[in-house]
Design a protein around this motif. Structure first.
Motif, PDB file in Angstrom:
ATOM      1  N   MET A 185       0.825  -1.196   0.000  1.00  0.00           N
ATOM      2  CA  MET A 185       0.000   0.000   0.000  1.00  0.00           C
ATOM      3  C   MET A 185       0.866   1.256   0.000  1.00  0.00           C
ATOM      4  SD  MET A 185      -3.012   1.421  -0.009  1.00  0.00           S
ATOM      5  CE  MET A 185      -4.101   0.031   0.317  1.00  0.00           C
ATOM      6  N   PHE A 236      -9.177  -1.004   2.412  1.00  0.00           N
ATOM      7  CA  PHE A 236      -8.916  -1.678   1.136  1.00  0.00           C
ATOM      8  C   PHE A 236      -9.296  -3.158   1.229  1.00  0.00           C
ATOM      9  CE2 PHE A 236      -6.055  -4.428  -1.228  1.00  0.00           C
ATOM     10  CZ  PHE A 236      -6.053  -3.898  -2.510  1.00  0.00           C
ATOM     11  N   ILE A 245      -7.067  -5.200  -9.966  1.00  0.00           N
ATOM     12  CA  ILE A 245      -6.391  -4.720  -8.761  1.00  0.00           C
ATOM     13  C   ILE A 245      -5.287  -5.677  -8.324  1.00  0.00           C
ATOM     14  CG2 ILE A 245      -6.697  -4.277  -6.288  1.00  0.00           C
ATOM     15  CD1 ILE A 245      -9.398  -3.036  -6.938  1.00  0.00           C
ATOM     16  N   LYS A 246      -5.567  -6.958  -8.336  1.00  0.00           N
ATOM     17  CA  LYS A 246      -4.581  -7.926  -7.855  1.00  0.00           C
ATOM     18  C   LYS A 246      -3.385  -8.068  -8.789  1.00  0.00           C
ATOM     19  CE  LYS A 246      -7.720 -10.609  -4.960  1.00  0.00           C
ATOM     20  NZ  LYS A 246      -8.299 -11.932  -4.637  1.00  0.00           N
ATOM     21  N   TYR A 267      -0.392  -0.951  -4.305  1.00  0.00           N
ATOM     22  CA  TYR A 267      -1.776  -0.549  -4.116  1.00  0.00           C
ATOM     23  C   TYR A 267      -1.871   0.902  -3.639  1.00  0.00           C
ATOM     24  CZ  TYR A 267      -2.791  -5.580  -4.110  1.00  0.00           C
ATOM     25  OH  TYR A 267      -2.895  -6.900  -4.443  1.00  0.00           O
ATOM     26  N   LEU A 311      -8.004   3.439  -6.607  1.00  0.00           N
ATOM     27  CA  LEU A 311      -7.838   2.323  -7.550  1.00  0.00           C
ATOM     28  C   LEU A 311      -9.074   2.144  -8.415  1.00  0.00           C
ATOM     29  CD1 LEU A 311      -5.957  -0.446  -5.533  1.00  0.00           C
ATOM     30  CD2 LEU A 311      -5.057   1.240  -7.127  1.00  0.00           C
TER      31      LEU A 311
END
Length: 216
Positions: free
Chosen positions: A48, A66, A163-164, A169, A175
Motif C-alpha cells: 500500500m 482496502f 487490482i490484484k 496498491y 484504484l
C-alpha cells in the motif's frame, strides 16, 4: 434493481453500526465485518502506498479499508451475487431513491464526491449533472467508497483481477478510478456522509448529495 445490501463496519464501532441502521431504517442490510488495523498483513502493509508523512495508524486503517472492500468483492464473486449495494457505515440516506434500473456494465456510485482525474489537481469541479444516472467524464473521478452498486459478479471479478495484478496498491477509491471500468453516478446522491468521525484520519469536510466536498 438492488438485490443485496451490505454495509462495512468494524467490530469495535458499535455506535456507527447502530447509527447506520437507525438512519437507514431497514433491516435488509447485511453487516460486513471490516478488517481492523491489527489484522492487516505485512504484505498488504508493504504494497500500500501512502505519503511519507502519513501516520502509520492511518496507513494501516487505509489498508484495512482496502481489504474490507476486496473481501466483499471476493464474496460477491464466490457466491455469484448480482445487483449488490455496498455502503460504508457513515452513509446516510437522502431523499433520492436508488434506481431500479441501471446499466450493468460498470460501477454505479450512489454517493461520494467528484474530483479531477489527476489527484494533484484540486481545482474546482464544474460539471453540469442532470437528475438521474450520469456518465462520469473521463477527466474526473469519484472519491470515497461510501456507497456504490456492483451490478454483476462478473464485474466484481474483473475489478479484482485488475487490482490484484498491480505491484503496488493505493486507497481503494483511487484504484477504482484508475482501472479501466465504466463509471456512472446517481445525481443527486442516494447517500451522503452522516458526519461521524472518520476511522482512518481526522477530517473537517464531508461529501454531500451533490458530490461536493464541503466543510462540516
Amino acid at each position: 434493481m438492488v438485490q443485496h445490501k451490505y454495509f462495512i463496519n468494524l467490530d469495535k464501532d458499535v455506535q456507527r453500526k447502530e447509527r447506520f441502521l437507525e438512519l437507514n431504517k431497514k433491516n435488509d442490510f447485511i453487516r460486513w465485518r471490516a478488517t481492523p488495523r491489527e489484522e492487516v498483513s505485512e504484505e498488504l502493509d508493504k504494497k500500500m502506498i501512502s505519503m511519507y508523512n502519513y501516520p502509520k495508524s492511518s496507513h494501516l486503517a487505509r489498508c484495512g479499508c482496502f481489504q474490507s472492500h476486496i473481501s466483499l468483492l471476493e464474496h460477491i464473486v464466490e457466491n455469484k451475487l448480482n445487483d449488490v449495494l455496498i455502503c460504508e457505515d457513515d452513509a446516510a440516506p437522502t431523499h433520492m431513491s436508488i434506481p431500479t434500473e441501471y446499466p450493468k456494465d460498470g460501477i454505479l456510485y450512489v454517493g461520494g464526491f467528484l474530483h479531477k482525474k489527476k489527484m494533484t489537481d484540486n481545482s474546482e469541479v464544474i460539471i453540469k449533472s442532470t437528475e438521474g444516472i450520469n456518465d462520469l467524464p473521463d477527466d474526473h473521478r469519484i472519491l470515497m467508497t461510501m456507497s456504490y452498486i456492483i451490478p454483476t459478479w462478473e464485474l466484481a471479478e474483473y475489478i479484482l483481477q485488475k487490482i490484484k495484478s498491480l505491484k503496488r496498491y493505493r486507497a481503494i477509491d483511487i484504484l477504482y478510478g484508475n482501472i479501466d471500468v465504466n463509471t456512472r453516478y446517481l445525481f443527486p446522491a442516494a447517500f451522503d456522509e452522516n458526519g461521524m468521525s472518520s476511522t482512518i484520519h481526522k477530517k473537517s469536510k464531508r461529501a454531500n448529495r451533490y458530490y461536493e466536498w464541503v466543510n462540516y
